[in-house]
Design an enzyme around this catalytic site. Sequence first.
Site, PDB file in Angstrom:
ATOM      1  N   CYS A 116     -29.368 -39.005 -52.959  1.00 49.49           N
ATOM      2  CA  CYS A 116     -28.096 -38.913 -52.756  1.00 49.49           C
ATOM      3  C   CYS A 116     -27.796 -38.177 -51.313  1.00 49.49           C
ATOM      4  CB  CYS A 116     -27.723 -37.143 -54.203  1.00 49.49           C
ATOM      5  SG  CYS A 116     -28.139 -38.158 -55.201  1.00 49.49           S
ATOM      6  N   HIS A 256     -21.869 -33.162 -52.240  1.00 53.53           N
ATOM      7  CA  HIS A 256     -22.473 -34.408 -53.434  1.00 53.53           C
ATOM      8  C   HIS A 256     -21.900 -33.829 -54.912  1.00 53.53           C
ATOM      9  CE1 HIS A 256     -24.384 -37.498 -54.783  1.00 53.53           C
ATOM     10  NE2 HIS A 256     -24.853 -36.115 -55.552  1.00 53.53           N
ATOM     11  N   ASN A 286     -21.642 -39.718 -59.960  1.00 52.12           N
ATOM     12  CA  ASN A 286     -21.983 -39.489 -58.683  1.00 52.12           C
ATOM     13  C   ASN A 286     -22.307 -41.140 -58.344  1.00 52.12           C
ATOM     14  OD1 ASN A 286     -24.205 -39.548 -56.992  1.00 52.12           O
ATOM     15  ND2 ASN A 286     -25.689 -38.537 -58.941  1.00 52.12           N
TER      16      ASN A 286
HETATM   17  C1  LIG Z   1     -28.065 -34.160 -66.909  1.00 51.76           C
HETATM   18  C2  LIG Z   1     -27.108 -33.725 -67.184  1.00 51.76           C
HETATM   19  C3  LIG Z   1     -25.822 -33.269 -67.702  1.00 51.76           C
HETATM   20  C4  LIG Z   1     -27.568 -33.014 -69.031  1.00 51.76           C
HETATM   21  O1  LIG Z   1     -26.766 -31.669 -69.200  1.00 51.76           O
HETATM   22  P1  LIG Z   1     -27.762 -30.468 -70.187  1.00 51.76           P
HETATM   23  O2  LIG Z   1     -26.781 -29.617 -70.412  1.00 51.76           O
HETATM   24  O3  LIG Z   1     -28.969 -30.488 -69.210  1.00 51.76           O
HETATM   25  O4  LIG Z   1     -28.424 -31.445 -71.226  1.00 51.76           O
HETATM   26  P2  LIG Z   1     -29.601 -31.342 -71.157  1.00 51.76           P
HETATM   27  O5  LIG Z   1     -30.656 -31.917 -71.147  1.00 51.76           O
HETATM   28  O6  LIG Z   1     -30.760 -30.279 -72.165  1.00 51.76           O
HETATM   29  O7  LIG Z   1     -29.734 -32.021 -73.076  1.00 51.76           O
HETATM   30  C5  LIG Z   1     -28.745 -31.632 -74.063  1.00 51.76           C
HETATM   31  C6  LIG Z   1     -28.384 -32.195 -75.870  1.00 51.76           C
HETATM   32  O8  LIG Z   1     -27.589 -33.451 -74.961  1.00 51.76           O
HETATM   33  C7  LIG Z   1     -27.936 -34.460 -75.232  1.00 51.76           C
HETATM   34  N1  LIG Z   1     -27.165 -35.242 -74.061  1.00 51.76           N
HETATM   35  C8  LIG Z   1     -27.809 -36.254 -73.183  1.00 51.76           C
HETATM   36  N2  LIG Z   1     -27.352 -36.693 -72.596  1.00 51.76           N
HETATM   37  C9  LIG Z   1     -26.015 -37.018 -73.944  1.00 51.76           C
HETATM   38  C10 LIG Z   1     -25.172 -38.083 -73.978  1.00 51.76           C
HETATM   39  N3  LIG Z   1     -24.845 -38.092 -72.637  1.00 51.76           N
HETATM   40  N4  LIG Z   1     -24.243 -37.107 -74.496  1.00 51.76           N
HETATM   41  C11 LIG Z   1     -24.125 -36.485 -75.518  1.00 51.76           C
HETATM   42  N5  LIG Z   1     -25.319 -35.822 -75.475  1.00 51.76           N
HETATM   43  C12 LIG Z   1     -26.353 -36.160 -74.427  1.00 51.76           C
HETATM   44  C13 LIG Z   1     -29.480 -34.781 -75.120  1.00 51.76           C
HETATM   45  O9  LIG Z   1     -30.294 -35.384 -75.457  1.00 51.76           O
HETATM   46  C14 LIG Z   1     -30.098 -33.671 -75.778  1.00 51.76           C
HETATM   47  O10 LIG Z   1     -30.193 -32.782 -76.636  1.00 51.76           O
HETATM   48  P3  LIG Z   1     -30.919 -32.308 -78.034  1.00 51.76           P
HETATM   49  O11 LIG Z   1     -30.935 -31.389 -77.165  1.00 51.76           O
HETATM   50  O12 LIG Z   1     -30.736 -32.810 -79.122  1.00 51.76           O
HETATM   51  O13 LIG Z   1     -32.309 -32.342 -77.508  1.00 51.76           O
HETATM   52  C15 LIG Z   1     -27.561 -31.983 -66.710  1.00 51.76           C
HETATM   53  O14 LIG Z   1     -29.253 -32.080 -66.793  1.00 51.76           O
HETATM   54  C16 LIG Z   1     -27.241 -32.266 -65.328  1.00 51.76           C
HETATM   55  O15 LIG Z   1     -26.618 -32.551 -64.694  1.00 51.76           O
HETATM   56  N6  LIG Z   1     -28.670 -32.033 -64.354  1.00 51.76           N
HETATM   57  C17 LIG Z   1     -28.287 -32.712 -62.955  1.00 51.76           C
HETATM   58  C18 LIG Z   1     -28.435 -34.033 -63.117  1.00 51.76           C
HETATM   59  C19 LIG Z   1     -27.795 -34.712 -61.361  1.00 51.76           C
HETATM   60  O16 LIG Z   1     -27.361 -33.873 -61.125  1.00 51.76           O
HETATM   61  N7  LIG Z   1     -28.485 -35.534 -61.120  1.00 51.76           N
HETATM   62  C20 LIG Z   1     -28.593 -36.621 -59.761  1.00 51.76           C
HETATM   63  C21 LIG Z   1     -28.942 -35.182 -58.952  1.00 51.76           C
HETATM   64  S1  LIG Z   1     -28.604 -35.821 -57.663  1.00 51.76           S
END
Ligand SMILES: CC(C)(COP(=O)(O)OP(=O)(O)OC[C@H]1O[C@@H](n2cnc3c(N)ncnc32)[C@H](O)[C@@H]1OP(=O)(O)O)[C@@H](O)C(=O)NCCC(=O)NCCS
Length: 331
Positions: A116, A256, A286
């Site tokens: 990214c 980004h 993204n």
């Molecule tokens: C991926 C992201 C959105 C997840 O959000 P989060 O608040 O951290 O969520 P978590 O990973 O803690 O998961 C919380 C719950 O949501 C669930 N979940 C994950 N994706 C889901 C979706 N698409 N829909 C519904 N629930 C979802 C998980 O399974 C978890 O469930 P559980 O508590 O029963 O295990 C977030 O971590 C994020 O944006 N991270 C950075 C990613 C990024 O920017 N990547 C590119 C970098 S360049």
Amino acid sequence: MNKLVRAKISALGTYVPPRVMTNRDFEKIVETSDEWIVSRTGIRERHIVDKGVATSDLAVEAAKAALAERGMGPDGIEAIVVATVTPDMLFPSTACLVQHKLGTKGAWGFDLSAACSAFLFGLQTGAQFVATGTHRKVLVIGADVMSSILDYTDRATCILFGDGAGAVILEPAEDDSGIFDFVHEIDGAGACSLYMPGGGSLHPSTHETVDKKMHYVHQDGQSVFKFAVKKMAEVCETLLTRNNVKASDIDCFIPHQANQRIIQATADRLGLRPESVIINIDRYGNTTAGTIPLAMQTAREDGRLKRGDLVLLASVGAGFTVGATLLRWTI
Ligand SMILES: CC(C)(COP(=O)(O)OP(=O)(O)OC[C@H]1O[C@@H](n2cnc3c(N)ncnc32)[C@H](O)[C@@H]1OP(=O)(O)O)[C@@H](O)C(=O)NCCC(=O)NCCS
């Protein structure tokens, strides 16, 4: 050694494939909801290629748009840098494929892998060629077909990404406008927080690597999130401080687009004016190397990025890779 000159962006072109995949479409294939995706990421829809369309195809369309804006054909381009994590093939480079499809004669080029942050790393790489006086026109493209490496049964990753491309032409600036400083970092301690383990020399593709889904994006979302929130603000602060620029002086912050919450947290920590913050993740998701040029285009279309504006670009990506760039907008 030639006297260093500043590089400026003289043209911008972008491209996204026409097919749109909405959050509602994801509700039909994984256990998720529009509400969850919008509240956690800010994404509403993303563009996805049809089968057979590759990164070079998107890159070429974006490049053509940039050339058209500059009012030039492909021949004046001396070097092509393609920033991507989804090359058409491991080799030859996507830059070679783009050169051929564009019909650029006499250019050289290469691919740049920084996930990214790849557009910012590519921008700076191209700017150095211009700065040393060895090149007068460099084409820098950020392009990714993320849909080619996503596991559409993994709700935690597949909803995040889209396909898209953006291209800029870099040329010598006549005055003190253009790209004037940058801060880049890499930190391989985060390598396994966001990666695609299969298909490289460590785990060459086999039936087993495919069965284990190693050819897809794997991510520890929370550690990426924490790193991004901390680092994006940190490199921006370093850059602003050493250039004696106050956050309130920034006309346009183009980060980004990985997660709206990461962008907002960075903007708040830096104390940026809310109207200066460009967000288009709702429309594109993204697109990895495509996000920053796509956001530049959105900012222009909205009338929020104008010639003479002081612009701050920032990124965090897999690797980890981190980048921030300060420039005065020139088109
Ligand atoms: C991926 C992201 C959105 C997840 O959000 P989060 O608040 O951290 O969520 P978590 O990973 O803690 O998961 C919380 C719950 O949501 C669930 N979940 C994950 N994706 C889901 C979706 N698409 N829909 C519904 N629930 C979802 C998980 O399974 C978890 O469930 P559980 O508590 O029963 O295990 C977030 O971590 C994020 O944006 N991270 C950075 C990613 C990024 O920017 N990547 C590119 C970098 S360049």
